[in-house]
Design a protein around this motif. Structure first.
Motif, PDB file in Angstrom:
ATOM      1  N   LYS A  69       0.809  -1.212   0.000  1.00 37.21           N
ATOM      2  CA  LYS A  69       0.000   0.000   0.000  1.00 37.21           C
ATOM      3  C   LYS A  69       0.846   1.267   0.000  1.00 37.21           C
ATOM      4  CE  LYS A  69      -0.549   0.031   5.057  1.00 37.21           C
ATOM      5  NZ  LYS A  69      -1.541   0.026   6.153  1.00 37.21           N
ATOM      6  N   GLU A  70       2.139   1.170   0.368  1.00 35.16           N
ATOM      7  CA  GLU A  70       2.966   2.371   0.342  1.00 35.16           C
ATOM      8  C   GLU A  70       3.075   2.945  -1.058  1.00 35.16           C
ATOM      9  OE1 GLU A  70       5.158  -0.397   3.307  1.00 35.16           O
ATOM     10  OE2 GLU A  70       3.809  -0.561   1.609  1.00 35.16           O
ATOM     11  N   THR A  71       3.129   2.079  -2.055  1.00 40.83           N
ATOM     12  CA  THR A  71       3.254   2.531  -3.446  1.00 40.83           C
ATOM     13  C   THR A  71       2.019   2.200  -4.278  1.00 40.83           C
ATOM     14  OG1 THR A  71       4.350   0.445  -4.014  1.00 40.83           O
ATOM     15  CG2 THR A  71       5.763   2.297  -3.416  1.00 40.83           C
ATOM     16  N   SER A  72       1.021   1.544  -3.671  1.00 43.21           N
ATOM     17  CA  SER A  72      -0.193   1.129  -4.391  1.00 43.21           C
ATOM     18  C   SER A  72       0.173   0.325  -5.638  1.00 43.21           C
ATOM     19  CB  SER A  72      -1.046   2.350  -4.762  1.00 43.21           C
ATOM     20  OG  SER A  72      -1.523   2.998  -3.605  1.00 43.21           O
ATOM     21  N   SER A  73       1.074  -0.626  -5.466  1.00 42.05           N
ATOM     22  CA  SER A  73       1.569  -1.416  -6.587  1.00 42.05           C
ATOM     23  C   SER A  73       1.699  -2.878  -6.196  1.00 42.05           C
ATOM     24  CB  SER A  73       2.939  -0.905  -7.067  1.00 42.05           C
ATOM     25  OG  SER A  73       2.866   0.441  -7.465  1.00 42.05           O
ATOM     26  N   PHE A  74       1.642  -3.736  -7.232  1.00 40.63           N
ATOM     27  CA  PHE A  74       1.982  -5.145  -7.070  1.00 40.63           C
ATOM     28  C   PHE A  74       3.451  -5.325  -7.433  1.00 40.63           C
ATOM     29  CE2 PHE A  74      -2.582  -5.240  -8.064  1.00 40.63           C
ATOM     30  CZ  PHE A  74      -3.057  -6.036  -7.042  1.00 40.63           C
ATOM     31  N   TYR A  75       4.197  -6.086  -6.625  1.00 42.52           N
ATOM     32  CA  TYR A  75       5.585  -6.395  -6.934  1.00 42.52           C
ATOM     33  C   TYR A  75       5.649  -7.860  -7.336  1.00 42.52           C
ATOM     34  CZ  TYR A  75       6.900  -1.865  -5.123  1.00 42.52           C
ATOM     35  OH  TYR A  75       7.027  -0.500  -4.941  1.00 42.52           O
ATOM     36  N   LEU A  76       5.655  -8.094  -8.645  1.00 38.94           N
ATOM     37  CA  LEU A  76       5.602  -9.436  -9.222  1.00 38.94           C
ATOM     38  C   LEU A  76       6.969  -9.839  -9.736  1.00 38.94           C
ATOM     39  CD1 LEU A  76       2.287  -8.957 -11.244  1.00 38.94           C
ATOM     40  CD2 LEU A  76       2.543  -9.882  -8.939  1.00 38.94           C
ATOM     41  N   PRO A  77       7.190 -11.123 -10.022  1.00 42.75           N
ATOM     42  CA  PRO A  77       8.484 -11.543 -10.570  1.00 42.75           C
ATOM     43  C   PRO A  77       8.842 -10.822 -11.867  1.00 42.75           C
ATOM     44  CG  PRO A  77       7.254 -13.447  -9.800  1.00 42.75           C
ATOM     45  CD  PRO A  77       6.321 -12.275  -9.694  1.00 42.75           C
ATOM     46  N   VAL A  78       7.850 -10.365 -12.616  1.00 37.82           N
ATOM     47  CA  VAL A  78       8.134  -9.659 -13.871  1.00 37.82           C
ATOM     48  C   VAL A  78       8.393  -8.183 -13.654  1.00 37.82           C
ATOM     49  CG1 VAL A  78       6.790 -11.279 -15.250  1.00 37.82           C
ATOM     50  CG2 VAL A  78       5.672  -9.280 -14.279  1.00 37.82           C
ATOM     51  N   GLY A  79       8.195  -7.695 -12.433  1.00 35.05           N
ATOM     52  CA  GLY A  79       8.435  -6.283 -12.151  1.00 35.05           C
ATOM     53  C   GLY A  79       7.283  -5.663 -11.389  1.00 35.05           C
ATOM     54  N   GLU A  80       7.348  -4.351 -11.232  1.00 36.52           N
ATOM     55  CA  GLU A  80       6.321  -3.609 -10.507  1.00 36.52           C
ATOM     56  C   GLU A  80       5.127  -3.349 -11.421  1.00 36.52           C
ATOM     57  OE1 GLU A  80       5.813   0.613  -8.026  1.00 36.52           O
ATOM     58  OE2 GLU A  80       7.751   0.012  -8.874  1.00 36.52           O
ATOM     59  N   LEU A  81       3.932  -3.555 -10.892  1.00 35.85           N
ATOM     60  CA  LEU A  81       2.702  -3.386 -11.661  1.00 35.85           C
ATOM     61  C   LEU A  81       1.770  -2.468 -10.883  1.00 35.85           C
ATOM     62  CD1 LEU A  81       0.916  -4.213 -14.087  1.00 35.85           C
ATOM     63  CD2 LEU A  81       0.057  -6.075 -12.687  1.00 35.85           C
ATOM     64  N   THR A  82       1.374  -1.361 -11.507  1.00 36.80           N
ATOM     65  CA  THR A  82       0.510  -0.377 -10.874  1.00 36.80           C
ATOM     66  C   THR A  82      -0.804  -0.275 -11.643  1.00 36.80           C
ATOM     67  OG1 THR A  82       2.420   0.903 -10.119  1.00 36.80           O
ATOM     68  CG2 THR A  82       0.305   2.045 -10.190  1.00 36.80           C
ATOM     69  N   ILE A  83      -1.903  -0.157 -10.915  1.00 35.88           N
ATOM     70  CA  ILE A  83      -3.207   0.021 -11.533  1.00 35.88           C
ATOM     71  C   ILE A  83      -3.318   1.465 -12.018  1.00 35.88           C
ATOM     72  CG2 ILE A  83      -5.701  -0.044 -11.161  1.00 35.88           C
ATOM     73  CD1 ILE A  83      -5.209  -2.103  -8.981  1.00 35.88           C
ATOM     74  N   THR A  84      -3.618   1.656 -13.285  1.00 35.01           N
ATOM     75  CA  THR A  84      -3.685   2.982 -13.879  1.00 35.01           C
ATOM     76  C   THR A  84      -5.136   3.400 -14.101  1.00 35.01           C
ATOM     77  OG1 THR A  84      -3.628   2.159 -16.158  1.00 35.01           O
ATOM     78  CG2 THR A  84      -1.507   2.498 -15.051  1.00 35.01           C
ATOM     79  N   LEU A  85      -5.328   4.644 -14.461  1.00 32.33           N
ATOM     80  CA  LEU A  85      -6.670   5.128 -14.775  1.00 32.33           C
ATOM     81  C   LEU A  85      -7.226   4.447 -16.020  1.00 32.33           C
ATOM     82  CD1 LEU A  85      -6.359   8.947 -14.024  1.00 32.33           C
ATOM     83  CD2 LEU A  85      -7.533   7.212 -12.681  1.00 32.33           C
ATOM     84  N   ASP A  86      -6.367   4.062 -16.946  1.00 28.84           N
ATOM     85  CA  ASP A  86      -6.835   3.310 -18.114  1.00 28.84           C
ATOM     86  C   ASP A  86      -7.421   1.967 -17.697  1.00 28.84           C
ATOM     87  OD1 ASP A  86      -6.189   5.227 -19.993  1.00 28.84           O
ATOM     88  OD2 ASP A  86      -4.125   4.522 -20.192  1.00 28.84           O
ATOM     89  N   ASP A  87      -6.829   1.340 -16.678  1.00 27.20           N
ATOM     90  CA  ASP A  87      -7.386   0.092 -16.158  1.00 27.20           C
ATOM     91  C   ASP A  87      -8.765   0.327 -15.559  1.00 27.20           C
ATOM     92  OD1 ASP A  87      -5.049  -1.288 -16.822  1.00 27.20           O
ATOM     93  OD2 ASP A  87      -4.101  -0.718 -14.942  1.00 27.20           O
ATOM     94  N   VAL A  88      -8.931   1.453 -14.849  1.00 29.65           N
ATOM     95  CA  VAL A  88     -10.233   1.795 -14.272  1.00 29.65           C
ATOM     96  C   VAL A  88     -11.280   1.939 -15.365  1.00 29.65           C
ATOM     97  CG1 VAL A  88     -11.502   3.529 -12.961  1.00 29.65           C
ATOM     98  CG2 VAL A  88      -9.195   2.880 -12.254  1.00 29.65           C
ATOM     99  N   ALA A  89     -10.909   2.633 -16.435  1.00 37.12           N
ATOM    100  CA  ALA A  89     -11.849   2.823 -17.541  1.00 37.12           C
ATOM    101  C   ALA A  89     -12.185   1.511 -18.229  1.00 37.12           C
ATOM    102  CB  ALA A  89     -11.264   3.816 -18.547  1.00 37.12           C
ATOM    103  N   SER A  90     -11.207   0.619 -18.358  1.00 37.17           N
ATOM    104  CA  SER A  90     -11.430  -0.641 -19.072  1.00 37.17           C
ATOM    105  C   SER A  90     -12.247  -1.629 -18.242  1.00 37.17           C
ATOM    106  CB  SER A  90     -10.087  -1.270 -19.456  1.00 37.17           C
ATOM    107  OG  SER A  90      -9.357  -0.408 -20.309  1.00 37.17           O
ATOM    108  N   LEU A  91     -11.971  -1.693 -16.936  1.00 40.09           N
ATOM    109  CA  LEU A  91     -12.611  -2.701 -16.089  1.00 40.09           C
ATOM    110  C   LEU A  91     -13.946  -2.228 -15.521  1.00 40.09           C
ATOM    111  CD1 LEU A  91      -9.478  -3.954 -14.132  1.00 40.09           C
ATOM    112  CD2 LEU A  91     -10.579  -5.037 -16.089  1.00 40.09           C
TER     113      LEU A  91
END
Length: 281
Positions: free
Chosen positions: A157-179
């Motif tokens: 929650k400090e960065t509002s991101s997922f830290y996955l083996p492929v790298g850091e993944l953040t939910i963007t506003l485009d994701d909000v619009a798509s989902l």
């Protein structure tokens, strides 16, 4: 124990010269480059260096161990605590150490949304004007605890991101619009902290309840919250009275409490979000 690594390299160079090959890369005199940590880089940049003072190479790995930022403190994760400040209390540390942790509790609001149903025809226009109608159908009821647990263990929650083996993944506003099919244009809204007296006043003005009823609800919820069940009751009572603006606000606040601003209580919604529903036009 006999160390044969240097002897093997020496024999290799002798054989190479005999065959007319010259090995320029496999030499013990060539320093091996180590990737420094972010903490070590900041320490070097912050330390002043005199003009006549010789620069001495340092072992950044040893430095990380001395300062307590090595993997012993943050097993299997970040070595630098300046960003993920709460990593030592994260569930990922418990998983890495093989310790038992409480089973993940999943709360689905899908039934609450469908129990409320679609808005009454009298307020469909008001709800549609807020562009929040897509939230009515966006709830998902899933029983795949393993999948959700895997994402929870990688969320910080400090960065509002997922830290996955492929790298850091953040939910963007485009994701909000798509989902969620919500517009991502317009001005940002800042939520200000509310005193309980302000909460009571807001409930009286926007949901048209009495001051005593509003005070009793906040007292039962121990703060600036109201129950989702209480909002459904207000919705029914305002429909009977024909106060359609208050009906729309109660419906939308309940919808926000079941979707965008759902919390771990699974029964309450913060009244601060009612502030965004003052002007439904």
């Amino acid at each position: 124990m006999v160390r044969t690594r240097r002897l093997g390299r020496a024999l290799g160079r002798v054989i190479g010269r005999a065959l007319g090959r010259e090995d320029r890369h496999d030499s013990d005199d060539v320093p091996q480059r180590r990737r420094p940590t972010a903490f070590a880089r900041r320490q070097r940049e912050a330390a002043p260096i005199a003009k006549d003072e010789p620069v001495v190479a340092e072992d950044v790995h040893a430095q990380g161990a001395e300062t307590g930022h090595d993997r012993e403190v943050f097993p299997g994760g970040s070595r630098d605590p300046l960003v993920l400040t709460e990593y030592d209390d994260h569930v990922a540390v418990i998983v890495w150490n093989g310790e038992e942790h409480p089973e993940l509790k999943l709360s689905s609001y899908d039934k609450k949304v469908h129990k409320f149903g679609k808005p009454t025809p009298e307020i469909e226009g008001l709800v549609a004007a807020t562009v929040l109608s897509p939230l009515i159908a966006c709830s998902v009821d899933t029983g795949d605890r393993g999948l959700i647990s895997a994402f929870v263990e990688q969320w910080h929650k400090e960065t509002s991101s997922f830290y996955l083996p492929v790298g850091e993944l953040t939910i963007t506003l485009d994701d909000v619009a798509s989902l969620l099919h919500l517009p991502i244009i317009g001005a940002f809204h800042t939520f200000e902290p509310l005193h309980v007296d302000e909460v009571v006043l807001m409930l009286v003005e926007l949901l048209e309840v009495s001051r005593e009823e509003a005070r009793a609800e906040t007292t039962q919820c121990h703060g600036a919250y109201v129950r989702l069940s209480w909002l459904r009751d207000i919705y029914q009572r305002r429909c009977q009275a024909g106060h359609w603006t208050a009906v729309a606000r109660a419906y939308l606040l309940h919808l926000l409490g079941c979707t965008l601003f759902a919390n771990k209580s699974a029964t309450h919604i913060h009244v601060v979000f009612l502030d965004t529903l003052c002007d439904l036009s």
